[in-house]
Enzyme design. Sequence first.
Site, PDB file in Angstrom:
ATOM      1  N   MET A  30      15.913   9.182  86.392  1.00  0.00           N
ATOM      2  CA  MET A  30      16.451   8.575  87.625  1.00  0.00           C
ATOM      3  C   MET A  30      17.474   9.479  88.305  1.00  0.00           C
ATOM      4  O   MET A  30      18.539   9.020  88.725  1.00  0.00           O
ATOM      5  CB  MET A  30      17.069   7.206  87.302  1.00  0.00           C
ATOM      6  CG  MET A  30      16.079   6.207  86.731  1.00  0.00           C
ATOM      7  SD  MET A  30      16.825   4.672  86.138  1.00  0.00           S
ATOM      8  CE  MET A  30      17.495   5.189  84.540  1.00  0.00           C
ATOM      9  N   ASP A  37       7.250  -4.624  85.604  1.00  0.00           N
ATOM     10  CA  ASP A  37       8.115  -3.812  86.455  1.00  0.00           C
ATOM     11  C   ASP A  37       7.326  -2.981  87.452  1.00  0.00           C
ATOM     12  O   ASP A  37       6.105  -2.842  87.361  1.00  0.00           O
ATOM     13  CB  ASP A  37       8.956  -2.862  85.587  1.00  0.00           C
ATOM     14  CG  ASP A  37      10.155  -3.554  84.957  1.00  0.00           C
ATOM     15  OD1 ASP A  37      10.472  -4.670  85.366  1.00  0.00           O
ATOM     16  OD2 ASP A  37      10.768  -2.957  84.043  1.00  0.00           O
ATOM     17  N   LYS A  83      12.082  -3.289  90.386  1.00  0.00           N
ATOM     18  CA  LYS A  83      13.338  -2.871  90.990  1.00  0.00           C
ATOM     19  C   LYS A  83      13.276  -1.382  91.269  1.00  0.00           C
ATOM     20  O   LYS A  83      12.595  -0.636  90.585  1.00  0.00           O
ATOM     21  CB  LYS A  83      14.520  -3.148  90.043  1.00  0.00           C
ATOM     22  CG  LYS A  83      14.750  -4.615  89.752  1.00  0.00           C
ATOM     23  CD  LYS A  83      15.929  -4.809  88.822  1.00  0.00           C
ATOM     24  CE  LYS A  83      15.601  -4.356  87.416  1.00  0.00           C
ATOM     25  NZ  LYS A  83      16.679  -4.663  86.448  1.00  0.00           N
TER      26      LYS A  83
END
Length: 253
Positions: A171, A35, A57
């Site tokens: 996030m 990732d 991502k």
Amino acid sequence: MTGKVYLIGAGPGDPELMTMKAVRLLKEADVVVYDRLVSDEIVAMAPKDAKMIFVGKSAHNHPVPQDQINAILVREAKAGNNVARIKGGDPLIFGRGSEEAADLSAEGVEAEYVPGITAAQGAASISGVPLTHRDLATGVQYVTGHRARDEKLDLDWKRLADPMTTLVVYMGVANIGQIAVGLMTEGLDPSTPVFAISRATTPHERRMVSTLDRVAQEAREAGLKPPTLFIIGKVVSVYQAQQAELEKASAHG
């Protein structure tokens, strides 16, 4: 013969915070699927002849959708490869590890979880912000401040606004203002301290202390970018006290 997929938590960023098992399996892998949050130093641990597949991502930018990632894992394992699927933090804390494991199981591919130090644990330990504290926090809650496909951020604000609980927001850069308003609407004191840390445990780490009523503005002014973790609660006062003591000691030389 079908290979095996290891869903590996790479920890918060510092390679030395990986488990011995995670390092061993990465070094033995035929294929490494990794990732965006996995550091270059960790990627460099892979065998020189391993097949490296980047599937990183970020918010609103998914060059390799999740279903394609699942398909890659299945394809490589069925080709007889042992696959190291490397994720930042822990694969089962906002890491979609269970979704990948479910797809692998449905395809008859064996998967094994390898736990990692979570971003919350890494950020707390590196900075000295306790997630729990006898006098300040009897529990801790992890939430995500991001929703897929621009869905409304609809959290249980009443439950989250407990003044004796530490709230860790993953996030949350884009929605920290909405989160702060939701918590204050349910009664959490606007002066509640907030600790923000970006890219924790790496050489690029940045820290900021604010309050609930000012964090959105100050995070914006500071230019904080993902990955940034927010720790909200009285426990942040421990960090503030430590910093004050260090500054006092430094001033007296």
